[in-house]
Scaffold this active site. Structure first.
Site, PDB file in Angstrom:
ATOM      1  N   HIS A 108      18.629  32.874  47.669  1.00 38.58           N
ATOM      2  CA  HIS A 108      17.997  33.295  46.424  1.00 38.58           C
ATOM      3  C   HIS A 108      18.998  33.978  45.501  1.00 38.58           C
ATOM      4  CE1 HIS A 108      14.636  35.813  44.332  1.00 38.58           C
ATOM      5  NE2 HIS A 108      15.096  34.858  43.558  1.00 38.58           N
ATOM      6  N   HIS A 126      20.763  33.255  41.228  1.00 37.75           N
ATOM      7  CA  HIS A 126      20.959  34.311  40.233  1.00 37.75           C
ATOM      8  C   HIS A 126      22.436  34.563  39.938  1.00 37.75           C
ATOM      9  CE1 HIS A 126      16.865  36.135  39.745  1.00 37.75           C
ATOM     10  NE2 HIS A 126      16.659  35.440  40.852  1.00 37.75           N
ATOM     11  N   HIS A 147      16.071  27.365  42.341  1.00 38.77           N
ATOM     12  CA  HIS A 147      15.518  28.713  42.223  1.00 38.77           C
ATOM     13  C   HIS A 147      14.016  28.715  42.466  1.00 38.77           C
ATOM     14  CE1 HIS A 147      13.815  32.211  40.010  1.00 38.77           C
ATOM     15  NE2 HIS A 147      14.725  32.824  40.729  1.00 38.77           N
ATOM     16  N   ASN A 191      12.023  30.952  45.288  1.00 40.71           N
ATOM     17  CA  ASN A 191      11.506  32.169  44.653  1.00 40.71           C
ATOM     18  C   ASN A 191       9.992  32.272  44.626  1.00 40.71           C
ATOM     19  OD1 ASN A 191      12.064  34.663  42.897  1.00 40.71           O
ATOM     20  ND2 ASN A 191      10.612  33.495  41.666  1.00 40.71           N
ATOM     21  N   ILE A 221      13.121  35.131  36.571  1.00 37.18           N
ATOM     22  CA  ILE A 221      12.471  36.281  37.222  1.00 37.18           C
ATOM     23  C   ILE A 221      12.973  36.348  38.649  1.00 37.18           C
ATOM     24  CG2 ILE A 221      10.474  34.990  38.020  1.00 37.18           C
ATOM     25  CD1 ILE A 221      10.491  38.630  36.782  1.00 37.18           C
TER      26      ILE A 221
END
Length: 846
Positions: free
Chosen positions: A506, A511, A698, A702, A846
């Protein structure tokens, strides 16, 4: 050349939003209040010609125009937006208005969404997508410039616009000096040197060294600390000041993430210390699985009324309702996670344990077993013998009549291996409150396409030192107390996998790895550039959510260190993984599947790739999405790059790729695997990888966080005790009350409640999310061919949704729903708002 001619009037529409509409604390403010403040000479616009020059080679600038009347007849405006008329004096010889300048003489900033001109002589409708904050003129040395939605490679840019194009990029790069303020529009690089406080909670600087390499983050320019001149000072959580990110990278006005970001700060600022105070004084454990279920049925009434008063006094009522699902009467009540909605105990089955490796929250780790017993790749001089202690006798009776050799040959054996990635840090991790193992799990592919767990190996560093190798114990399914030991062994695997998921699959691989591409794209690719237009939707909000994460999630003592087992070594360990395992080409889904042995090239298979497990939901859905993205990128890129030479001679593109390699991922700049960016194929592959990571990858790791891990026994994040040993009181307790021992071993109640509060937020889609195959503007490009190619992409995405629904209804595909009756929808492209366990937003938002 300066020309003159008949002056005509060209009318336009400006769409903008006031600052007060976007402020969280004034979200309900009426936009009607004070609309007149923008009229008069407060906002000035001037058109720039793409055909006529003045003052050297720059495009001719037209006369001043101002906002006139508020338009009430436009029905397409969203909440908070307002449209104004504007009229330009237009010289008949002016040509195409390729850009415009805007000056804000109003005392506060506003959000400029677009300008649209109608009936421009010889050109018709001209649209400018702005989507930018415009601050008062005192903050700029030059008026802000916005370009029309036409697309140009650098060498094809009309000469009157070329210097404007170049100057805008220079301004976005900044000077590299000073602390950046909210109105600055500067994209620059920095190391991860802002996670700890040198005086009392230091953390190593990540990035810039061979010991701790890392992708770069956005620079803030905050002062360095006196205690350690390599560490950047931090902003207090109590402060309402946000970490600097370029203003246009901040969450959008309707984005629920604004609201959710406030929630995260509230959790870090008030709830976390408050809960710690409560449970430090009166430690509370989950004594039974019914206790765990009660946090969804009844909630938890915190015994410390002072804490409750603090929460109520410090957090607005809407947030109390959002975080606690209450008006303030019952605290900490959570929605039922999807994994236990249909069946409260199915998560405990071996079939579900294995299925989630293919269709769960972290389906990107399982590998084909290539040799038996498994061998370690850790350096033997430093770590001794780390090879597996699993023997044939542990598994051969469970291979449905096959020998180990036959099972290997038939490619029926798989492994979930967290041994090598964890062992180098395990000794240090176990000096904290964590008590865990490095795990290997072997699985057998049954005839019905499901996986059966065979054996779990739990390993610890040798007590006499790392060079003496690992001390391992092996567990297999059993009955009675041995079933209880097996359930604990699966829990330790879950702990390993949860840490790997949050820190690697993750955080690091989506990110952190995407942020350098965001920065480099804004520094080196003009908004006129086709590659910028292709990638820009996939960068939305990424810098903002990452900055927020550094403030309250991955910082020293933050939520991740509090709730995930590596504790204070979390980010440092992710640096080791980046150093030893991360490569850019392997982020491509086909390459990644082949690397894990989960797929092989096969000319007779769709797209030339055959899966080793046909019912592998993540891979099946993912490959369809991957190839749809690749097809779209190929169609789009071919519109602007006709030959490889076009790629090689694109100065902005080459500068962008050089900066990605040498600065953004600078610690990996010498790696031979980087694409050279000399061919159309390399450009298409690279853009496809970036879009895949930012969108589908993602989403896959997520948005299932709360549906899968919202029930902590299914995916524990911490283990606090080692395995009970025979002939000890702990072993006797295991015999009498295995559930209580299980719950005392995994994540404690404090960490569980904190984690649930956070992952519910992180699993939530915003109300204005833009999903894969969608754009927030229908006029994002002026070229019809580009719009048509994107329309085709959107149609392909919708067709994939239909196929996913069909597969989820196929009873022969047992891994699609499993014992928990939870359909795999993590890669279903669209979604509504909230926690839905589906939806692929365009970006890491997010």
């Amino acid at each position: 050349m300066l020309t003159g001619g008949r002056i005509t009037k060209v009318k336009g529409t400006v769409v903008l939003m006031k600052k007060t509409v976007l402020d969280f604390n004034d979200f309900q403010a009426s936009f009607l209040d004070g609309l007149q403040e923008f009229l008069g000479n407060k906002v000035t616009l001037r058109l720039i010609s793409s055909n006529v020059t003045e003052n050297g080679s720059k495009g001719k600038v037209g006369k001043d125009a101002h906002l006139e009347n508020w338009i009430t007849t436009i029905t397409s405006l969203t909440a908070g937006e307002s449209a104004f008329k504007v009229t330009f004096d237009y010289d008949a010889d002016f040509g195409y208005p390729g850009a415009f300048l805007i000056k804000n003489s109003h005392p506060s900033e506003f959000y400029l969404k677009s300008l649209t001109l109608e009936n421009v002589p010889g050109h018709g409708r001209v649209h400018y997508i702005c989507n930018s904050w415009v601050y008062p003129a005192k903050h700029y040395s030059k008026d802000r410039i916005f370009f029309s939605n036409k697309t140009y490679l650098p060498n094809e840019t009309p000469e009157p616009l070329l210097k404007y194009r170049e100057e805008e990029l220079v301004s976005l790069r900044g000077t590299g000096e000073g602390e950046l303020k909210e109105w600055d529009r500067v994209y620059d690089y920095a190391y991860y040197n802002d996670l700890g406080v040198p005086s009392n909670d230091p953390r190593p600087v990540l990035g810039g060294t061979s010991e701790y390499p890392y992708p770069r983050r956005g620079r803030t320019g905050r002062k360095l600390t006196k205690e350690d001149p390599k560490t950047e000072s931090r902003i207090s959580i109590i402060s309402n000041v946000d970490i600097y990110v370029p203003r246009d990278e901040r969450f959008g006005h309707l984005k629920m993430s604004d609201f959710l970001a406030y929630n995260l700060k509230a959790i870090a600022k008030v709830i976390k210390p408050g809960l710690e105070a409560v449970f430090d004084d009166t430690p509370v454990e989950f004594d039974s699985f019914e206790d765990v279920l009660n946090i969804y049925k009844e909630g938890i009434d915190l015994p410390n009324k002072g804490l409750i008063d603090t929460i109520v006094n410090n957090i607005p009522l809407p947030l109390i309702k959002e975080i606690f699902k209450t008006d303030g009467q019952t605290y900490l009540k959570y929605p039922v996670p999807q994994v236990i909605k249909e069946n409260k105990t199915a998560w405990k089955t071996d079939e579900e344990f294995a299925r989630e490796m293919l269709a769960g929250l972290n389906p990107v780790v399982i590998q084909l077993l290539q040799e038996f017993p498994p061998k370690s790749k850790l350096e033997s001089e430093s770590y001794g013998n780390q090879n597996s202690k699993i023997t044939k006798s542990h598994i051969e009776q469970s291979l449905d009549g096959l020998t180990v050799e036959e099972a290997l040959e038939k490619e029926r054996l798989f492994i979930l291996d967290h041994h090598d990635t964890l062992m180098p840090y395990l000794r240090r991790i176990n000096t904290t409150k964590t008590k865990t193992y490095a795990t290997r799990t072997l699985l057998f592919l049954k005839d019905d396409g499901t996986l059966k767990p065979l054996v779990i190996e739990l390993s610890l560093p040798h007590p006499n030192g790392d060079k003496f190798g690992a001390v391992s114990e092996v567990h297999t399914p059993g009955k009675g107390v041995y079933d209880s030991l097996w359930q604990l062994a699966k829990a330790y695997v879950g702990v390993n996998d949860s840490g790997n998921h949050q820190l690697i699959s993750h955080w690091l691989q989506t990110h952190a790895s995407v942020e350098p591409f965001v920065i480099a794209s804004n520094r080196q690719l003009s908004v006129l550039h086709p590659v910028f237009k292709l990638l820009e939707p996939h960068f939305r909000d990424t810098m903002n959510i990452n900055a927020l994460a550094r403030q309250v999630l991955i910082n020293a003592g933050g939520i991740v260190e509090t709730t995930i087992f590596p504790s204070k070594y979390s980010m440092e360990m992710s640096s080791l993984i980046y150093k030893n395992y991360w490569t850019f080409p392997d982020q491509a889904l086909p390459a990644e599947l082949k690397k894990r042995g989960m797929a092989v090239e096969d000319p007779g298979a769709p797209h030339g790739l055959r899966l080793k497990i046909q019912d592998y939901p993540y891979a099946v859905d993912g490959l369809e999405i991957w190839y749809a993205i690749e097809s779209w990128v190929k169609d789009y890129i071919s519109l602007y790059y006709k030959t490889d030479e076009d790629v090689q001679t694109d100065t902005e593109l080459q500068a962008w790729w050089k900066e990605v390699r040498e600065q953004g991922h600078g610690d990996k700049k010498s790696e031979p695997w980087w694409p050279k960016m000399q061919t159309q194929e390399e450009l298409i592959d690279s853009c496809t990888i970036i879009i895949w990571i930012a969108s589908a990858l993602h989403a896959a790791v997520n948005f299932g966080q709360y549906p899968f891990a919202g029930y902590l026994p299914n995916r524990p994040t911490i283990s606090r005790k080692f395995m009970p040993r025979e002939n000890t009181p702990e072993f006797e307790e295991l015999k009498k009350n295995p559930d209580k021992v299980f719950l005392k071993t995994i994540t404690a109640q404090l960490q569980a409640l904190l984690l649930l509060s956070v992952i519910e937020i992180l699993s939530t889609h915003s109300s204005d999310e833009v999903y894969l195959g969608q754009r927030d503007s229908k006029e994002w490009a002026a070229e019809k061919e580009a719009l048509d190619a994107f329309k085709k992409f959107g149609e392909n995405v919708r067709e994939i949704e239909k196929k996913i629904n069909e597969r989820n209804e196929d009873e022969n595909l047992k891994n699609r729903t499993g014992p928990v009756k939870m359909a795999y929808t993590n890669l279903y492209p669209t979604s509504g708002g909230g926690v839905t366990n589906r939806g692929i937003p365009n970006s890491v938002s997010i």
